[in-house]
Design a protein around this motif. Structure first.
Motif, mmCIF file in Angstrom:
data_model
loop_
_atom_site.group_PDB
_atom_site.id
_atom_site.type_symbol
_atom_site.label_atom_id
_atom_site.label_comp_id
_atom_site.label_asym_id
_atom_site.label_seq_id
_atom_site.Cartn_x
_atom_site.Cartn_y
_atom_site.Cartn_z
ATOM 1 N N LEU A 1 0.819 -1.210 0.000
ATOM 2 C CA LEU A 1 0.000 0.000 0.000
ATOM 3 C C LEU A 1 0.855 1.262 0.000
ATOM 4 C CD1 LEU A 1 -2.837 -0.832 2.537
ATOM 5 C CD2 LEU A 1 -2.809 -1.124 0.066
ATOM 6 N N THR A 2 0.285 2.311 -0.534
ATOM 7 C CA THR A 2 0.954 3.600 -0.486
ATOM 8 C C THR A 2 -0.092 4.693 -0.539
ATOM 9 O OG1 THR A 2 2.606 5.016 -1.530
ATOM 10 C CG2 THR A 2 1.188 3.768 -3.006
ATOM 11 N N VAL A 3 0.296 5.878 -0.129
ATOM 12 C CA VAL A 3 -0.519 7.049 -0.385
ATOM 13 C C VAL A 3 -0.086 7.561 -1.752
ATOM 14 C CG1 VAL A 3 -1.163 9.355 0.388
ATOM 15 C CG2 VAL A 3 -0.511 7.615 2.059
ATOM 16 N N VAL A 4 -1.023 7.796 -2.642
ATOM 17 C CA VAL A 4 -0.671 8.423 -3.906
ATOM 18 C C VAL A 4 -1.175 9.862 -3.909
ATOM 19 C CG1 VAL A 4 -0.625 6.301 -5.256
ATOM 20 C CG2 VAL A 4 -2.743 7.606 -5.081
ATOM 21 N N ASN A 5 -0.524 10.684 -4.702
ATOM 22 C CA ASN A 5 -0.840 12.108 -4.810
ATOM 23 C C ASN A 5 -0.625 12.796 -3.459
ATOM 24 O OD1 ASN A 5 -1.504 11.565 -7.396
ATOM 25 N ND2 ASN A 5 -3.706 11.752 -7.107
ATOM 26 N N ARG A 6 -1.005 14.079 -3.432
ATOM 27 C CA ARG A 6 -0.849 14.786 -2.170
ATOM 28 C C ARG A 6 -2.046 15.722 -1.982
ATOM 29 N NH1 ARG A 6 4.063 18.104 -4.866
ATOM 30 N NH2 ARG A 6 2.812 19.815 -5.674
ATOM 31 N N SER B 1 -6.241 15.561 -2.547
ATOM 32 C CA SER B 1 -6.506 14.579 -3.602
ATOM 33 C C SER B 1 -5.682 13.321 -3.415
ATOM 34 C CB SER B 1 -6.293 15.176 -4.986
ATOM 35 O OG SER B 1 -5.540 16.335 -4.937
ATOM 36 N N ALA B 2 -5.149 13.134 -2.213
ATOM 37 C CA ALA B 2 -4.398 11.908 -1.943
ATOM 38 C C ALA B 2 -5.354 10.779 -1.592
ATOM 39 C CB ALA B 2 -3.431 12.157 -0.798
ATOM 40 N N TRP B 3 -4.939 9.557 -1.891
ATOM 41 C CA TRP B 3 -5.705 8.394 -1.430
ATOM 42 C C TRP B 3 -4.773 7.194 -1.309
ATOM 43 C CZ3 TRP B 3 -6.847 10.223 -6.544
ATOM 44 C CH2 TRP B 3 -6.468 9.378 -7.582
ATOM 45 N N ASP C 1 -3.574 3.484 -2.367
ATOM 46 C CA ASP C 1 -3.640 2.662 -3.570
ATOM 47 C C ASP C 1 -2.544 1.600 -3.551
ATOM 48 O OD1 ASP C 1 -4.569 1.825 -6.054
ATOM 49 O OD2 ASP C 1 -4.872 3.886 -6.757
ATOM 50 N N VAL C 2 -2.659 0.689 -4.517
ATOM 51 C CA VAL C 2 -1.619 -0.319 -4.734
ATOM 52 C C VAL C 2 -1.005 -0.057 -6.105
ATOM 53 C CG1 VAL C 2 -2.681 -2.123 -3.342
ATOM 54 C CG2 VAL C 2 -3.316 -1.895 -5.749
ATOM 55 N N HIS D 1 -8.796 14.897 -9.777
ATOM 56 C CA HIS D 1 -8.516 13.997 -8.672
ATOM 57 C C HIS D 1 -8.287 12.590 -9.162
ATOM 58 C CE1 HIS D 1 -8.891 16.927 -5.614
ATOM 59 N NE2 HIS D 1 -9.980 17.384 -6.178
ATOM 60 N N ALA E 1 4.738 -0.246 -5.039
ATOM 61 C CA ALA E 1 3.767 0.714 -4.507
ATOM 62 C C ALA E 1 4.497 1.897 -3.876
ATOM 63 C CB ALA E 1 2.873 0.044 -3.467
ATOM 64 N N GLY F 1 3.996 5.773 -4.877
ATOM 65 C CA GLY F 1 3.661 6.809 -3.906
ATOM 66 C C GLY F 1 4.605 7.988 -4.015
ATOM 67 N N THR G 1 4.049 9.966 -7.445
ATOM 68 C CA THR G 1 2.850 10.792 -7.520
ATOM 69 C C THR G 1 2.887 11.956 -6.527
ATOM 70 O OG1 THR G 1 1.731 9.265 -6.013
ATOM 71 C CG2 THR G 1 1.332 8.974 -8.362
ATOM 72 N N ARG H 1 8.418 10.203 0.054
ATOM 73 C CA ARG H 1 7.515 11.313 -0.188
ATOM 74 C C ARG H 1 7.990 12.444 0.713
ATOM 75 N NH1 ARG H 1 2.374 10.216 -2.080
ATOM 76 N NH2 ARG H 1 1.374 11.489 -0.505
ATOM 77 N N SER I 1 0.143 21.537 -0.269
ATOM 78 C CA SER I 1 0.036 20.871 1.030
ATOM 79 C C SER I 1 0.417 19.413 0.826
ATOM 80 C CB SER I 1 -1.408 20.958 1.528
ATOM 81 O OG SER I 1 -1.608 20.007 2.553
ATOM 82 N N CYS I 2 1.298 18.908 1.685
ATOM 83 C CA CYS I 2 1.716 17.520 1.499
ATOM 84 C C CYS I 2 0.570 16.573 1.771
ATOM 85 C CB CYS I 2 2.921 17.194 2.368
ATOM 86 S SG CYS I 2 2.494 16.773 4.060
#
Ligand SMILES: Cc1cc2nc3c(=O)[nH]c(=O)nc-3n(C[C@H](O)[C@H](O)[C@H](O)COP(=O)(O)O)c2cc1C
Ligand code: SF4
Ligand code: SF4
Ligand code: SF4
Ligand code: FES
Ligand code: FES
Lengths: 573, 663
Positions: A175-180, A183-185, A187-188, B3, B69, B73, B76, B396, B567-568
């Motif tokens: 798992l990871t957080v994508v985007n920032r 609008s982050a969520w 995802d795999v 988004h 992954a 991360g 992105t 990140r 914003s992070c």
């Protein structure tokens, strides 16, 4: 956490004026929770690194800066005054909740987490009734992260518990957080799904309804579930679980904390193990010469058979799924040899925090050794049958899928030898031998298992068995009674008392009451953790699930004290 | 706002050639952990495969033994990697406020029209992609854009049209490095040979030494970076030699005594920060000096001048800093967008290695000293010192919780000092010319007993300022602390007044995160204490000026959009608050505001400030509340009428803009 507690110095401090002691180096949140003072929090979990991102645990401290500090990353200093409930602290908390709810869909009525959702809970406890938010909510995606975990981005509060679990506990990093920004969520990576053996734990860790177990989703509102504290029968680890049922059917199994056994975790296979109780291949009627009959008819035939055969000519066969109580009864009522079949090894897994999912898929192998001592896989039983020494075999097979007896033994059993079979599955033995009774799955029976490290733990019936199933303890005791072994049929606890008296070396001094929720080590076991050290101040699952489960536990229990008491009886026990 | 995940292509099977693998292996040797090379290795993948797509991510993950992954991360999080859908030439047009104040919005519209595509799109021939960029550290030369990370400055649509046509005519051979506008258009005027005299009467501590030759900016505005030789000829590396004769503790003490305060934004006393590094007995292991060359606070374009024009000044300062804190490894974290800067720094470092400043036996001391340039990848928050540390570690760029503070537990868990480029560039001068010379520049430190505003730390040493927005001569000014803000803007010796003879409406004195000062408030002294007393802060010394026609609602929306995007996203109040307040002001801008919204701005700021991991929440709260309160009637009118005096435009363009920009 708990390991080094003895060496740690104690630091006095106060929360809202009340005095407590913290261990040296402990954070305000840990110390508060350990002392039973609840400070709301989302991202912090004792097994994970401190992320400090949800900001829910804000408190004011003296000494400390004028702005609030997060309790989860503030170390208690001597004489520190923590203000966890003044006007300004509560206002800060309200503010955080309002931010969390800004883009939240608030779809509680259709959300499976509702009822055990920490966002719901804290909003109720600390939130504002109105929101200043009047913008369009940000939309984030919904998707499956893996075979059993479903993600709802709009509900996610980005606490990163799930990500840290996969990085720091399973070490699998799916798992990871994508985007920032907002609008982050979660995802795999495409094509690398979340399917580690413990993936279900991410849903337990998720404080909101963003990660849900798709195996359970849309089946029951959580407040209808009734939990039973039991042990998973999937492998020799013996994870402590809550078997959660509604309408006498198990909906899901969730882990209970037991540090030396399963920490806060359980594996996905274990979560699914209750499905073994609802297969089509289950035996759910008694059989006489293969034909379905009433229990009483089968029992009479079995008693005739049993009393007509001298004890020395009766052997038994069983599996690593039999409880200690069943093993004890088998050994008591027969004088011939016994044999035990084990399920073959399966996948093992070890987490970075030391949770060991055993390759041994038999929940009670260590119990077999403790109760029966040295037994083989049925070699001596086969020889006895072949030599004509053995005329009757009592088969007690609660292995899901049916025991896989040795070929030679199968040949021998196919001959003239008679058998009384108690079986979970409608096996060929149940279909072809003289008498057969349906057996119980671990979610339906009471008893004890000994796990891989020698901890004796209780399984408890969470639901009733299908059809006219009385189960192993009942049938074995009836047989034994007819031969004068027991004056009356006892509950599992009663049988255990007999076992403890009969094998004082291993079981001496142990009682059901003493085993409690987390079990006790057998003499000489590898795991010697005393009961009061098995649980920390932190439970598995969302905070609000635990509070709900605790309510249930005191209010509702399932018990079957007598053969007449079959079925689930709800009431205070 | 979109988004969705950016288009990341298919998971193609990719491999690195043997040479590239060797290149990566060499790269890894420069860091204590292979993971730290993630951004550089992604850059290599970008170079090899034309973009960072899922296939290259998978390959990079395998190469560095990370989970795919994890790499996804990280990728992105950053916005400066080429996407698989990007054209050969990626044109990023700066739309941030200082540029917008000088016409970048109209310019951007023209760019889209010229190429016949929308922002985010790619031309059919696959040649051009246009993207919105955020402050590219060239606000004085607005409108600007980057073409494949090469800066094109002082643009108008005519020049841009020609640029596109030239590239189309010769896509393979076109030299992208020619877009930088140097020498500086109004450099001569900006050279402050100002004879400033002491005001009559009582000795004013703010006015001590105003006669000032450019110190820091001496070698700025040449077409190329000052070489090692040129630098040494001007007295370069003398300060270092002098510093090396002292004990590290003495270097720290002198730095403390000099009153040098951080020039990155927070203004923390530099020597004091160094003093926080624990002794080797307490915390063994390496120490790291990180140079913060991530300059990205909107309106700031001073660090880029050091980087591009005079990199040895940074290197010398960094070596002094490394010596003071006992570090053998210097990492210069440079903004991903600064491609020319990174190249020039590399060259300068090479020269320094050749001249024995770095290497196994650095400076003849028998100790190893290495210096590595680390390119970021497009995330403003990596300028925050712990965000920078995370990013350098290959993560990140999330700011970290404090405590632990970096000086005790920073990058790779070791004591770390992060210093701004300009802070370090002060050191060569301090140690070459001595304390007395140094402390005579700027406003003096007055003892603590003296009441504020005079009784504070003072503002000593040389300083450069970035002025942009509605002034006649925007630019970088090497002017000592203490000059009056109004004078800097209005004096003919400096910025030459508000453009078009218009009236001044307000000035943001320290980068877009700082509170605005109204026309009534700008008669303050330009120094830490003076601006603080006026109710704001000199921050990153980015001063931008609003003329009387500026619409504050519009300006605020531009600023908020930036912080929302940057914003992070890790902590709740900033992530949700930035998005919320941006949508709210956007709604006012679109004519759907209510009076309650103004209170909400206050409440949101209040609920977010002081409750977050880093101070980015303050960075959007301060402009929001200060613009709103100081120009409240304008907000109210906007809400009532649904528009502004200028029909919702940011400002009324000058009829003669292009002329004045080329003067
Ligand atoms: C959101 C944010 C962005 C920042 N961006 C930068 C930057 O781009 N460059 C910089 O030098 N400092 C930046 N800073 C300040 C750094 O955190 C840090 O204070 C500085 O690098 C320390 O160096 P100094 O003491 O030499 O000023 C930023 C701070 C924050 C909170
Ligand atoms: S996550 Fe919680 S608050 Fe959100 S919809 Fe589900 S139950 Fe409601
Ligand atoms: S999915 Fe759940 S556990 Fe994971 S970050 Fe979101 S809220 Fe936290
Ligand atoms: S304040 Fe904003 S930028 Fe800073 S850590 Fe929190 S979310 Fe990230
Ligand atoms: S629990 Fe402390 S910040 Fe999340
Ligand atoms: S370069 Fe455009 S705002 Fe700075």
């Amino acid at each position: 956490m708990s390991e080094t507690t003895t060496e740690r110095l104690e630091v006095p401090f106060t929360i809202d004026g009340a005095s407590y002691t913290a261990l040296k180096g402990e954070t305000v949140l840990e110390a508060a929770l350990r002392n039973g003072y609840f400070i709301p929090h989302y991202c912090w979990h004792p097994s994970l690194s401190i992320a400090g991102n949800c900001r829910m645990c804000l408190v004011h401290t003296k000494p400390g800066p004028p702005k609030p500090q997060i309790a989860c990353n503030t170390v208690v200093s001597e004489g520190m005054e923590v203000d966890a409930s003044s006007e300004k602290t509560l206002t800060a908390r309200e503010g955080i909740l309002e931010f969390l709810l800004a883009n939240h869909p608030l779809d509680c009525p259709i959300c499976d987490q509702a009822g055990e959702c920490d966002l719901q809970q804290y909003s109720f406890d600390h939130g504002r009734t109105t929101s200043k938010f009047s913008e369009i909510k940000t939309q984030r995606p919904r998707h499956d992260l893996g075979p059993r975990i479903r993600f709802n981005g709009n509900r996610c509060i980005l606490c990163t518990r799930c990500v840290r679990f996969c990085d720091e506990v399973t070490g699998t990093g799916e798992l990871t957080v994508v985007n920032r920004s907002d609008s982050a969520w979660i995802d795999v990576f495409p094509g690398v799904p979340l399917d580690n053996p413990l993936s279900g734990c991410t849903a337990d860790l998720c404080p909101v309804g963003a990660l849900l177990d798709s195996d359970w989703i849309h089946t029951t509102r959580v407040w209808l579930l009734r939990g039973t504290k039991s042990v998973c029968s999937g492998c020799a680890t013996g994870c402590n679980v809550n078997v959660e049922a509604f309408d006498d059917s198990v909906k899901r199994m969730t882990p209970r904390e037991n540090q030396p056994v399963n920490k806060w975790w359980m594996c996905d296979e274990g979560r699914d193990s209750h499905r073994e109780a609802t297969t089509d291949s289950r035996l759910n009627v008694a059989r006489l010469d293969g034909q379905p009959v009433k229990h009483q008819d089968a029992l009479e035939a079995a008693l005739d058979l049993f009393s007509a055969t001298p004890a020395a000519k009766i052997a038994y066969l069983t599996t690593g799924h039999a409880t200690c109580e069943e093993l004890h009864l088998l050994e008591t009522i027969t004088d011939g040899p016994g044999g035990v079949n084990y399920r073959p090894d399966g996948g093992a897994f070890e987490t970075l925090d030391g949770f060991k999912l055993s390759a041994d898929k038999n929940p009670n192998r260590a119990g077999v050794v403790a109760v029966l001592g040295d037994v083989d896989a049925g070699e001596r039983v086969r020889k006895g049958i072949e030599s004509g020494q053995i005329e009757l075999v009592v088969v007690c097979d609660s292995q899901p899928g049916g025991a896989n007896w040795d070929e030679g033994l199968v040949e021998a059993l196919k001959g003239d030898v008679k058998a009384i079979v108690i079986s979970l599955e409608d096996t060929w033995l149940a279909q072809t031998k003289q008498v057969a009774f349906p057996g119980l799955h671990a979610i339906e029976k009471d008893g004890t298992f000994v796990n891989q490290n020698g901890r004796l733990q209780r399984v408890r019936a969470a639901v009733s068995a299908p059809g006219d199933t009385r189960g192993e303890l009942d049938v074995l005791q009836e047989l034994g009674r007819s031969a004068g072994h027991f004056p009356r049929v006892l509950s599992a606890g009663g049988v255990f008392r007999r076992l403890a008296a009969a094998s004082p070396d291993a079981f001496g001094g142990l009682t059901y009451r003493g085993l409690g929720a987390v079990g006790l080590p057998l003499a000489g076991a590898a795991d010697q953790t005393p009961a009061d050290k098995c649980q920390t101040y932190y439970n598995a699952g969302p905070v609000s699930r635990e509070t709900r489960a605790q309510d249930e536990q005191t209010r509702v229990a399932v018990h079957r004290e007598s053969p007449l008491g079959y079925g689930t009886v709800r009431g205070n026990v | 706002m979109s988004h969705a995940l950016p288009v990341l292509g298919d998971v193609l099977e990719r491999t690195f050639s043997a040479e590239v693998q060797a290149e990566i292996a060499t790269l890894i040797k420069r860091y204590p952990e292979a993971k730290a090379t993630l951004l550089p290795v992604l850059r290599i993948a970008e170079r090899e495969f034309g973009s960072v797509d899922l296939g290259s991510m998978k390959l990079v993950a395998k190469t560095l033994d990370l989970s795919p992954a994890y790499v996804l991360g990280v990728v992105t999080f950053y916005f400066h990697f080429r996407r698989p859908t990007d054209g050969t030439f990626v044109i990023e047009v700066c739309r941030t406020l200082p540029c917008a104040l000088r016409g970048s919005d109209a310019f951007a519209e023209g760019v889209a029209k010229k190429l016949g595509i929308e922002f985010g799109g790619t031309t059919d021939d696959g040649l051009f992609t246009i993207k919105n960029a955020e402050c590219l550290a060239a606000c004085d030369k607005a409108p600007v854009c980057h073409v494949n990370a090469y800066s094109w400055e002082c643009l108008d649509l005519e020049t841009f049209g020609k640029l596109v046509d030239d590239i189309r005519a010769n896509p393979d051979g076109f030299d992208l490095t020619t877009g930088r506008k140097t020498p500086y258009p109004w450099r001569a005027a900006a050279d402050p040979e100002c004879e400033r005299t002491q005001p009559e009467g009582e000795l004013d501590p703010y006015y001590t030494a105003m006669t000032h030759e450019p110190v820091l900016a001496k070698r700025f505005f040449n077409d190329e970076a000052a070489s090692y030789e040129a630098y040494v000829k001007d007295g370069g590396y003398v300060g270092l030699k002098k510093a090396l004769k002292l004990k590290p503790e003495e270097v720290i003490q002198i730095t403390k005594d000099s009153g040098l305060r951080g020039r990155g934004g927070a203004g923390f006393p530099c020597g004091m920060k160094w003093g926080f590094v624990p002794s080797v007995e307490k915390v063994p292991g390496p120490r790291y000096l990180l140079v913060n060359a991530d300059e990205s606070e909107p309106g700031t374009f001073k660090d880029i001048r050091f980087i591009e024009d005079d990199p040895h000044q940074i290197l010398e300062g960094a070596v002094i800093g490394a010596y003071a804190i006992g570090s053998n490894d210097i990492y210069i974290y440079i903004r991903g967008e600064m491609r020319i800067g990174a190249d020039r720094l590399e060259v300068a470092i090479e020269e320094a290695y050749k001249n024995g400043i770095f290497g196994e036996n650095a400076l003849g001391f028998g100790v190893r000293l290495d210096c590595t340039v680390h390119r970021g990848a497009g995330a403003y928050i990596c300028g925050e010192e712990t965000g920078l540390i995370s990013s350098l570690e290959g993560k990140r760029g999330l700011p970290k919780l404090k405590p632990p503070f970096p000086a005790v537990e920073g990058v790779w868990g070791q004591p770390t000092i992060v210093n701004n480029v300009e802070t370090l560039a002060n050191l060569p001068h301090l140690f070459r010319e001595g304390l007395e010379w140094y402390t005579a520049i700027g406003t003096p430190r007055v003892s603590k007993e003296v009441a504020p505003p005079r009784g504070r730390l003072g503002s000593q040493g040389p300083k450069v300022w970035c002025v942009s927005g509605h002034v006649n001569r925007p630019g970088v000014y090497d002017v000592p602390f203490g000059v009056s803000l109004r004078e800097l803007i209005e004096s003919d010796k400096f910025c030459g007044g508000v453009w078009g003879g218009r009236k001044l409406k307000g000035i943001v004195p320290g980068g877009s995160s700082m509170k605005i000062l109204t026309n009534d408030e700008v008669d303050c002294h330009l120094c830490y204490d003076g601006v603080a007393d006026a109710g704001s802060s000199i921050g990153s010394a980015a001063i931008f000026v609003f003329d009387e026609t500026t619409c504050m609602v519009n300006a605020l929306y531009n600023v908020l959009r930036f912080y929302d995007h940057e914003s992070c996203g890790q902590c709740t109040p900033c992530r949700e608050g930035a998005g919320w307040i941006t949508k709210l002001v956007g709604r006012i801008l679109h004519g759907h505001g209510t009076m309650d919204d103004l209170d909400t701005i206050d409440k949101l700021s209040d609920e977010a400030c002081g409750k977050t991991i880093c101070v980015l929440a303050e960075a959007w709260s301060w402009p929001a509340t200060s613009y709103m309160h100081k120009y409240r009637s304008e907000f109210e009118t906007y809400i009532k009428t649904g528009t502004s005096r200028f029909a919702g435009r940011l400002y009324e363009p000058l009829p003669s803009l292009s002329k004045s920009a080329k003067a």
